[in-house]
Design an enzyme around this catalytic site. Sequence first.
Site: not given
Length: 230
Positions: A35, A98, A107, A125
């Site tokens: 994404t 995640k 991240e 999601k």
Amino acid sequence: MHQDEQKALVANEAVHVLLKHETAFQILGIGTGSTVNFFIEALAPHAKSFKGVVSSSQASTERLLQKGFTVLDANNVVSLDVYIDGADEINPQGVMLKGGGGALTREKIVASMAKVFICICDSSKQVALLGQFPLPIEVIPLASQKVTQYLEKLGGVVRLRKSKTDASQNFVTDNAGWILDVSGLKITDPKALEMELNQIPGVICNGIFAQNKAQLLIVSSQHGVETIQF
Ligand code: 5RP
């Protein structure tokens, strides 16, 4: 609508939001995943409109450099105006799982530097309760057995992640860690579990983003794109 079209839709909407707040959002944190790849592509024509970006993985860094972004070292940046990333799961409070792409540690570091976390994903999601997606946990290789035992005592089913290109090799992260993918955990109190997992010796990072949850979700479905504020 195909899933890739939905990803492109949220990517374009995120670019729209950033450009709308261009003066406030000058230094960006950029996540990792398919994404985010759509997002980098959509933002590329505006690469020079921003002072710079901090990347959460080698893969995103390469892509960002190719597209002409100024990639900054996290150590040379005091804070980020905004962090944009995808998620494997997101609950109604904006708490995420995640690490499906293995970039969870960087991240989380980059997300923790940002004033605002914008999550971009498609509606597949969105979940009521986190944990259908196996929880990624990055570990020091030496500790993988010990951490596995701890997780099994919590009721988890643990799988050591393998390389996508060579199943005889373990997946190795940008930090030279390994990933344990843990199914079967009941994540009813994500913040408490995130903190508990952080205490296990050998755990580098876990994929629960409760302390660094999203403030804004840009989500797409068959019906179009929606923005949710938490
Ligand atoms: C990578 C991540 C990604 O944000 C997550 O896996 C979602 O990826 P995608 O956009 O490809 O579905 O956490 O470590």
